[in-house]
Design a protein around this motif. Sequence first.
Motif, mmCIF file in Angstrom:
data_model
loop_
_atom_site.group_PDB
_atom_site.id
_atom_site.type_symbol
_atom_site.label_atom_id
_atom_site.label_comp_id
_atom_site.label_asym_id
_atom_site.label_seq_id
_atom_site.Cartn_x
_atom_site.Cartn_y
_atom_site.Cartn_z
ATOM 1 N N LEU A 281 40.563 31.653 -32.886
ATOM 2 C CA LEU A 281 41.572 30.869 -33.445
ATOM 3 C C LEU A 281 41.928 30.936 -31.375
ATOM 4 O O LEU A 281 42.262 31.071 -30.797
ATOM 5 N N ASN A 282 42.107 29.705 -31.481
ATOM 6 C CA ASN A 282 43.083 28.389 -30.084
ATOM 7 C C ASN A 282 44.617 28.344 -31.006
ATOM 8 O O ASN A 282 45.291 28.190 -31.377
ATOM 9 N N LEU A 283 45.120 27.688 -30.047
ATOM 10 C CA LEU A 283 47.018 27.551 -30.477
ATOM 11 C C LEU A 283 46.851 26.330 -31.479
ATOM 12 O O LEU A 283 47.908 26.285 -32.042
ATOM 13 N N PRO A 284 45.845 25.224 -31.093
ATOM 14 C CA PRO A 284 46.396 24.539 -32.474
ATOM 15 C C PRO A 284 46.321 25.240 -33.381
ATOM 16 O O PRO A 284 47.043 24.521 -35.098
ATOM 17 N N ALA A 285 44.651 26.101 -33.654
ATOM 18 C CA ALA A 285 45.221 26.961 -35.108
ATOM 19 C C ALA A 285 46.262 27.605 -35.568
ATOM 20 O O ALA A 285 46.665 27.904 -36.808
ATOM 21 N N VAL A 286 46.230 27.940 -34.429
ATOM 22 C CA VAL A 286 47.962 28.483 -34.498
ATOM 23 C C VAL A 286 49.137 27.906 -34.549
ATOM 24 O O VAL A 286 50.162 28.187 -36.051
ATOM 25 N N CYS A 287 49.278 26.701 -34.604
ATOM 26 C CA CYS A 287 50.151 25.674 -35.011
ATOM 27 C C CYS A 287 49.852 25.681 -36.047
ATOM 28 O O CYS A 287 51.154 25.441 -36.613
ATOM 29 N N GLY A 288 49.184 25.784 -37.268
ATOM 30 C CA GLY A 288 48.647 25.047 -38.288
ATOM 31 C C GLY A 288 48.482 26.230 -39.708
ATOM 32 O O GLY A 288 49.176 25.759 -39.975
ATOM 33 N N ALA A 289 48.747 27.097 -38.912
ATOM 34 C CA ALA A 289 49.339 28.513 -39.755
ATOM 35 C C ALA A 289 50.687 28.275 -39.550
ATOM 36 O O ALA A 289 51.561 28.966 -40.678
ATOM 37 N N ILE A 290 51.837 28.191 -38.761
ATOM 38 C CA ILE A 290 52.792 28.158 -38.544
ATOM 39 C C ILE A 290 52.867 26.619 -39.982
ATOM 40 O O ILE A 290 54.099 27.290 -40.532
ATOM 41 N N VAL A 291 52.932 25.555 -39.877
ATOM 42 C CA VAL A 291 53.266 24.736 -40.619
ATOM 43 C C VAL A 291 52.389 25.582 -41.467
ATOM 44 O O VAL A 291 53.531 24.359 -43.075
ATOM 45 N N ALA A 292 51.757 25.492 -42.316
ATOM 46 C CA ALA A 292 51.090 25.977 -43.592
ATOM 47 C C ALA A 292 52.687 27.085 -44.499
ATOM 48 O O ALA A 292 52.759 27.004 -45.606
ATOM 49 N N ILE A 293 53.066 27.957 -43.200
ATOM 50 C CA ILE A 293 53.964 28.513 -43.806
ATOM 51 C C ILE A 293 55.422 27.518 -44.776
ATOM 52 O O ILE A 293 55.718 27.662 -46.270
ATOM 53 N N GLY A 294 55.672 26.063 -44.272
ATOM 54 C CA GLY A 294 56.618 25.258 -45.152
ATOM 55 C C GLY A 294 55.625 24.739 -46.586
ATOM 56 O O GLY A 294 56.332 24.710 -46.896
ATOM 57 N N ILE A 295 54.783 24.773 -46.051
ATOM 58 C CA ILE A 295 53.517 24.373 -47.669
ATOM 59 C C ILE A 295 53.956 25.665 -47.967
ATOM 60 O O ILE A 295 53.938 24.949 -49.265
ATOM 61 N N THR A 296 53.727 26.673 -48.093
ATOM 62 C CA THR A 296 53.703 27.332 -48.847
ATOM 63 C C THR A 296 55.108 27.869 -50.038
ATOM 64 O O THR A 296 55.205 27.936 -50.659
ATOM 65 N N ALA A 297 56.017 27.989 -48.722
ATOM 66 C CA ALA A 297 57.632 28.050 -49.379
ATOM 67 C C ALA A 297 57.833 26.871 -50.291
ATOM 68 O O ALA A 297 58.179 26.274 -51.139
ATOM 69 N N ASP A 298 57.139 25.553 -50.106
ATOM 70 C CA ASP A 298 57.627 24.199 -50.797
ATOM 71 C C ASP A 298 57.310 24.612 -52.271
ATOM 72 O O ASP A 298 57.321 24.173 -53.320
ATOM 73 N N SER A 299 55.874 25.061 -52.677
ATOM 74 C CA SER A 299 54.697 25.970 -53.940
ATOM 75 C C SER A 299 56.559 26.407 -54.394
ATOM 76 O O SER A 299 56.061 25.858 -55.824
ATOM 77 N N PHE A 300 56.606 27.571 -53.648
ATOM 78 C CA PHE A 300 57.576 27.799 -55.095
ATOM 79 C C PHE A 300 58.427 27.219 -54.759
ATOM 80 O O PHE A 300 59.606 27.634 -55.666
ATOM 81 N N ILE A 301 59.062 26.800 -53.770
ATOM 82 C CA ILE A 301 60.421 25.872 -54.453
ATOM 83 C C ILE A 301 60.458 25.206 -55.651
ATOM 84 O O ILE A 301 61.544 24.804 -55.978
ATOM 85 N N VAL A 302 58.718 24.114 -56.073
ATOM 86 C CA VAL A 302 59.033 23.437 -56.579
ATOM 87 C C VAL A 302 58.880 24.076 -58.341
ATOM 88 O O VAL A 302 59.856 23.276 -58.965
ATOM 89 N N TYR A 303 58.532 25.757 -57.808
ATOM 90 C CA TYR A 303 58.585 26.589 -59.004
ATOM 91 C C TYR A 303 59.730 26.756 -59.665
ATOM 92 O O TYR A 303 60.323 26.868 -60.840
#
Length: 591
Positions: free
Chosen positions: A444-466
Amino acid sequence: MAAPKKGRRPAGGQSRPGRALALILIAMVALTGGMFWSGHTTPRLGIDLAGGTSITLKAKAEPGQESAVNETNMNTAVGIIERRVNGLGVSEAEVQTQGKENIIVNIPRGTNEKQAREQVGTTAQLYFRPVLAVTNGGPAAAPSAGSSGSPSAKPSSSASGSTAGEKQATPTATGSAQGRALTEALKAPSPTPTPTGSASPSTTPKATGTPSATPTPDAATAALQQKFTSLNCLDPKQRTAAGQGVKPTEPTVACGEDEPGVWSKYLLGPAEVEGRDVDDAKGQLDQQRGMWIVTMDFTDAGSKKFQAITGKLSAQADPQNRFAIVLDGEVVSAPSVRQTLSASAEISGNFNQQSAQDLGNILSYGALPLTFETQSVDTVTAALGGEQLEAGLIAGAIGLGLVIIYLVAYYRGLSLIAILSLGVSALLTYVIMALLGPTIGFALNLPAVCGAIVAIGITADSFIVYFERIRDELREGRTLRPAVERAWPRARRTILVSDFVSFLAAAVLFIVTVGKVQGFAFTLGLTTLLDVVVVFLFTKPVMTLLARTKFFGDGHAWSGLDPKRLGAKPPLRRTRRANASAAGPVDPKEA
C-alpha cells in the motif's frame, strides 16, 4: 377480481433478504478470521510510506561496444529487472532509469529483500558452457588421475526430454584430460564458438594486432589450470573475480553453490548457447512424478545451437557430459545431458518450489542486453514519512466526514443505511488489503491510499442512485415496500454501468502503467468491485428489511422518505376505495 397467484412477487423483488445478509456476514467473518490466523493484521506499506531498499545499477558495455548503452537497451533492461523483482505478484517495486546509464530499483520493506537483491544483482549475460572439470570449492593441488570431487549440480540435476536426474559424485577430470580439453578450447577460432561441446581445433589461428602478446596454447592451458587449481570458492572476493574479463569465446573458471555454504569450482569451455537464445523457462510441478522441474524453450537459432551441444555432450563421460548455466560468472546449475535435445529441455533433480521457480526466473529474464554493476545498496527511510501519511489519512477522514454530513442532512434516516454500507465496504477493503500483502506481495503506497479515498465517492454514489429511485417511486404515489422493489431493477442497471466504467478505467490504468500508479489503479479496481458486492448483498437487503418497519414504512418526517416532503401523489392503492367509501352506495341510475 381474481386473486394474485401464490408465490408471485413484484418485479425486482427479493423474498429473502436474510440470505444475502448471511452470505456477506459469513464472507466478512471468514476473511477477518483468515487475517488474524495469518498474523498479517495490517496492510504492507510501500517504500514511500514504510521505507525499504534502494539499489543503484550502472550499465557497462563490452569493450568496443560502447554504443550498446542506449535508451532502447536501458528500457529493455528496466522491463526485465522489473519482471524479476515483481515476479511473485504486485509487490510495488519501482524500477526506473536515472540519466543515461543508471537504473534505480526501490524495493518496499516487507518484500524478500535478500532474494530481490540477488535477482537484481544477476544482471550479466547468461551463458551455457560445457563442463571440462569440477572439484570441491577450496584450493587444492593440481588434479591427477583417480582423484574425485564433490557433486556438481545445484541441485543435482539432469537435462533431458523426460528422464529425472539422480544425485551422483562427479569425478574430477584427469590432468591430461584437462590439458587436452583446454588445448582444443584455446585453439577454437574467435569470435564465434562452434556448435559443439568443445571447440574444434583450428590449423589457422586468427591473426591479431599484436602476435607477440598472444600466449601459446600450452602457456594458456597452464595458466588456466593454475587459476583453476588456486581458486578458492569459499572466498567471496575470489568467487566474484573468477570469471571477470573473460569473453564468451574463451574457457574460464567459475564457482557454484551446491547447497547453502557448500561450493564447487568448475573448469568451463567456451559458451555454446547464450541467454538470449532461451525463449521461455519456468519452474513447475510435475504431477506424474511428484517433483519440481524447470522447463526451457529455445528460439529457432537457439534450438540449433542447443541440439549441437547436447548431441556432443551426451556421448561424453561425466563430468564432460554436463553443461553449466552461468550467470554473472557463477554456475547456477550444472545438469548432465542424457540425450540430444533441440527446441525444448527439462532440468530435473532435487528442486523444491523456490529453487525451481528461481532458476526458471533466471533463465527467462537472464539475457539482459547490457552488463550491470551494483553501485550502491542502501536502506532508505520512508520517502514521505509518518507525517505525510497522517496528513493523507486526515484528508480522507475530512472527506468522509463531509460525505456523512451531506447524507445525514439530505437523506436523514436513510443515511444510516449508507453509513453502515460504507463501514462494511471499508472493513472488506482493509481485510483484503492485509491478506493480499503476504499472498501476492501487494504493498500500500500513497497513491493506493488516494485510490481508496476516491472510492468513497464511488460507493456513496451507488447509494444515492438507489435512494433517488425509491423517492421517485414514492412521488408516484406508491408505498415504501413496493417502491423499494420497483426501484431496484432500474437502480441496479445504473450502478452496474457506472461501476463497470470505473473498473474498466482502473484495469486499463493498471495494465499500461507501473510502480505507484499501478497501486492507485489496483486499489480503485478493488474498491469498485467491493462496491457492487456491498450494494447487492448488504444495501439492498437492509433497505428491504427496514421498509417493513413503522418508522420508514409510514414515512416518518426523519426517515428521509416523508411523502409530504417529497411532494408525493395520493397513495395509488387507496384512491378508488377511499372515494367510494366517502360517497356511500352508488345509485346505478346515477352511474
